[in-house]
Design a protein around this motif. Structure first.
Motif, mmCIF file in Angstrom:
data_model
loop_
_atom_site.group_PDB
_atom_site.id
_atom_site.type_symbol
_atom_site.label_atom_id
_atom_site.label_comp_id
_atom_site.label_asym_id
_atom_site.label_seq_id
_atom_site.Cartn_x
_atom_site.Cartn_y
_atom_site.Cartn_z
ATOM 1 N N UNK A 286 0.853 -1.203 0.000
ATOM 2 C CA UNK A 286 0.000 0.000 0.000
ATOM 3 C C UNK A 286 0.888 1.252 0.000
ATOM 4 N N UNK A 287 1.644 1.402 -1.082
ATOM 5 C CA UNK A 287 2.665 2.436 -1.141
ATOM 6 C C UNK A 287 2.071 3.843 -1.183
ATOM 7 N N UNK A 288 0.965 4.005 -1.893
ATOM 8 C CA UNK A 288 0.340 5.330 -1.956
ATOM 9 C C UNK A 288 -0.128 5.776 -0.578
ATOM 10 N N UNK A 289 -0.735 4.853 0.160
ATOM 11 C CA UNK A 289 -1.184 5.186 1.517
ATOM 12 C C UNK A 289 0.003 5.494 2.423
ATOM 13 N N UNK A 290 1.095 4.753 2.245
ATOM 14 C CA UNK A 290 2.289 5.002 3.056
ATOM 15 C C UNK A 290 2.780 6.428 2.862
ATOM 16 N N UNK A 291 2.767 6.897 1.620
ATOM 17 C CA UNK A 291 3.212 8.270 1.350
ATOM 18 C C UNK A 291 2.249 9.286 1.946
ATOM 19 N N UNK A 292 0.968 9.007 1.848
ATOM 20 C CA UNK A 292 -0.030 9.992 2.271
ATOM 21 C C UNK A 292 -0.043 10.246 3.775
ATOM 22 N N UNK A 293 0.381 9.266 4.568
ATOM 23 C CA UNK A 293 0.330 9.475 6.022
ATOM 24 C C UNK A 293 1.543 10.232 6.552
ATOM 25 N N UNK A 294 2.533 10.475 5.720
ATOM 26 C CA UNK A 294 3.703 11.233 6.180
ATOM 27 C C UNK A 294 3.299 12.685 6.375
ATOM 28 N N UNK A 295 3.513 13.247 7.544
ATOM 29 C CA UNK A 295 3.099 14.635 7.778
ATOM 30 C C UNK A 295 4.000 15.618 7.047
ATOM 31 N N UNK A 296 3.447 16.784 6.741
ATOM 32 C CA UNK A 296 4.238 17.826 6.073
ATOM 33 C C UNK A 296 5.466 18.200 6.892
ATOM 34 N N UNK A 297 5.342 18.122 8.216
ATOM 35 C CA UNK A 297 6.465 18.493 9.081
ATOM 36 C C UNK A 297 7.681 17.603 8.828
ATOM 37 N N UNK A 298 7.446 16.324 8.513
ATOM 38 C CA UNK A 298 8.552 15.422 8.236
ATOM 39 C C UNK A 298 9.253 15.800 6.935
ATOM 40 N N UNK A 299 8.490 16.298 5.980
ATOM 41 C CA UNK A 299 9.095 16.790 4.741
ATOM 42 C C UNK A 299 9.916 18.037 5.031
ATOM 43 N N UNK A 300 9.350 18.959 5.787
ATOM 44 C CA UNK A 300 10.037 20.220 6.077
ATOM 45 C C UNK A 300 11.328 20.032 6.857
ATOM 46 N N UNK A 301 11.438 18.934 7.584
ATOM 47 C CA UNK A 301 12.651 18.710 8.370
ATOM 48 C C UNK A 301 13.888 18.557 7.501
ATOM 49 N N UNK A 302 13.735 17.975 6.298
ATOM 50 C CA UNK A 302 14.917 17.739 5.468
ATOM 51 C C UNK A 302 14.764 18.317 4.060
ATOM 52 N N UNK A 303 13.786 19.186 3.879
ATOM 53 C CA UNK A 303 13.563 19.816 2.580
ATOM 54 C C UNK A 303 13.145 21.269 2.803
ATOM 55 N N UNK A 304 13.189 22.038 1.730
ATOM 56 C CA UNK A 304 12.736 23.432 1.787
ATOM 57 C C UNK A 304 11.717 23.622 0.674
ATOM 58 N N UNK A 305 10.494 23.955 1.065
ATOM 59 C CA UNK A 305 9.400 24.102 0.109
ATOM 60 C C UNK A 305 8.743 25.452 0.333
ATOM 61 N N UNK A 306 8.680 26.256 -0.721
ATOM 62 C CA UNK A 306 8.010 27.546 -0.576
ATOM 63 C C UNK A 306 8.454 28.544 -1.619
ATOM 64 N N UNK A 307 8.075 29.799 -1.393
ATOM 65 C CA UNK A 307 8.437 30.842 -2.351
ATOM 66 C C UNK A 307 9.874 31.301 -2.130
ATOM 67 N N UNK A 308 10.328 32.241 -2.945
ATOM 68 C CA UNK A 308 11.738 32.641 -2.904
ATOM 69 C C UNK A 308 12.138 33.230 -1.555
ATOM 70 N N UNK A 309 11.251 33.980 -0.930
ATOM 71 C CA UNK A 309 11.573 34.565 0.372
ATOM 72 C C UNK A 309 11.795 33.478 1.417
ATOM 73 N N UNK A 310 10.891 32.514 1.445
ATOM 74 C CA UNK A 310 11.010 31.418 2.420
ATOM 75 C C UNK A 310 12.262 30.582 2.152
ATOM 76 N N UNK A 311 12.511 30.272 0.888
ATOM 77 C CA UNK A 311 13.667 29.444 0.556
ATOM 78 C C UNK A 311 14.962 30.152 0.926
ATOM 79 N N UNK A 312 15.047 31.441 0.632
ATOM 80 C CA UNK A 312 16.260 32.201 0.970
ATOM 81 C C UNK A 312 16.497 32.187 2.478
ATOM 82 N N UNK A 313 15.431 32.371 3.256
ATOM 83 C CA UNK A 313 15.562 32.364 4.714
ATOM 84 C C UNK A 313 16.040 31.006 5.212
ATOM 85 N N UNK A 314 15.477 29.938 4.654
ATOM 86 C CA UNK A 314 15.832 28.594 5.119
ATOM 87 C C UNK A 314 17.250 28.197 4.705
#
Length: 344
Positions: A286-314
């Motif tokens: 159930x790979x699709x479900x596995x991906x869907x339960x990952x919270x956005x916070x877990x993505x933000x911990x090791x990635x930078x997602x957003x507009x140019x202002x946010x990315x520059x700050x991070x």
């Protein structure tokens, strides 16, 4: 902050735009380009192929799988590419995991730290070319004397005189002991899932390595080249949805169910319950479900997602945490130009 282009390893088919991406990285001031390998494409061939079009970029592997080559074979490939690139090569090494090492390469996995130490020592003997290369093992014995050998092996020096007697070696490391080893014997660290939130913890492990007798570097001379998903977007939710299947694969599908070093990284971040649920879903198909339960916070911990202002700050946050280079994977020359502008 420096930027490196992370080309990674191939999927089912070769990519069709990597030559364009490498050219754009060279044009827009990126510091390096890196390739990887799993159990498909190798790292060295694409790096040499597309790297031949460059004049300035450092050419690195992130990472070579240590069990894929003997240490002398790896040293030969490295000194060859270092000559061809005019001294721009970085050897990035990682031990992988038992599923790949024993299942794909047919090599023994236990004692990965001791194997890494021996492996790098042999490579540096090759590059120094001060004496015939020898190793007492126990993991790599040169000349080979174990049962089944002829006893005719001879210690040798490389025929080619290396361009540099000490090519930089970076380690892909995720656990505390391996990170400390990187600080002790390597020239840089290649974290895959780095989070600035745990910088104090990483620094503690790194400082342990820097403090060991004979450590090669100090914090001031050591590089941290962290893989970083950076997505410039005004639609963060779409970006999160695109990243989560990748995280689900590494969190729930890499390694065996009870030996997954990537999953342990996320457990140390505080996502043990998420890891358990993702693993159960992923391994039941159930790979699709596995991906869907990952919270956005877990993505933000090791990635930078957003507009140019946010990315520059991070990017500033990652730099303050000690990262010297961010390894990014933009999909177009335009994205490369935009990212380059954010670090100037």
């Amino acid at each position: 902050m420096k930027l490196g282009l992370q080309l990674g390893y191939w999927g089912a088919q070769p990519p069709n735009n990597h030559r364009e991406l490498v050219a754009a990285a060279e044009e827009h001031g990126f510091d390096a380009v890196f390739t990887a390998e799993a159990w498909g494409s190798d790292a060295y061939t694409p790096l040499a192929w597309w790297g031949s079009d460059t004049q300035r970029l450092r050419l690195g592997t992130s990472v070579l799988q240590l069990s894929a080559r003997t240490p002398t074979a790896c040293a030969m490939a490295a000194l060859t590419l270092d000559h061809l690139s005019g001294g721009r090569h970085i050897v990035g090494l990682g031990v992988s995991g038992p599923q790949v090492v024993e299942g794909w390469y047919g090599q023994r996995f236990p004692k990965p730290l001791a194997r890494t130490r021996e492996y790098i020592d042999i490579m540096r003997q090759v590059w120094a070319r001060e004496a015939p290369v020898t190793s007492g093992g126990p993991h790599y014995t040169l000349p080979a004397t174990q049962d089944g050998t002829t006893g005719l092996g001879k210690a040798l020096k490389p025929i080619v005189h290396p361009l540099r007697p000490d090519i930089p070696v970076f380690l892909g490391a995720e656990g505390p002991k391996n990170i400390a080893l990187a600080a002790e014997i390597a020239d840089g660290w290649l974290p895959l899932f780095y989070t600035p939130r745990l910088a104090d913890q990483y620094n503690e492990w790194l400082d342990e390595g820097f403090a060991r007798p004979g450590a090669r570097n100090t914090r001031d001379t050591f590089e941290i080249c962290a893989t970083a998903q950076i997505v410039l977007t005004d639609d963060p939710e779409a970006a999160y949805a695109a990243i989560k299947p990748f995280l689900a694969l590494y969190m729930g599908g890499m390694g065996s169910e009870d030996t997954n070093f990537h999953a342990e990284v996320y457990r140390r971040m505080g996502y043990s319950d998420v890891v358990d649920e993702v693993t159960a879903l992923f391994r039941s198909g159930r790979k699709d479900e596995a991906a869907q339960i990952i919270p956005n916070e877990a993505v933000d911990d090791s990635a930078i997602v957003g507009d140019e202002t946010h990315v520059r700050e991070q990017i500033g946050v990652w730099e303050q945490a000690g990262v010297t280079t961010m390894l990014v994977s933009p999909g177009s020359a335009d994205e490369i130009a935009r990212l380059a502008n954010l670090t100037r």
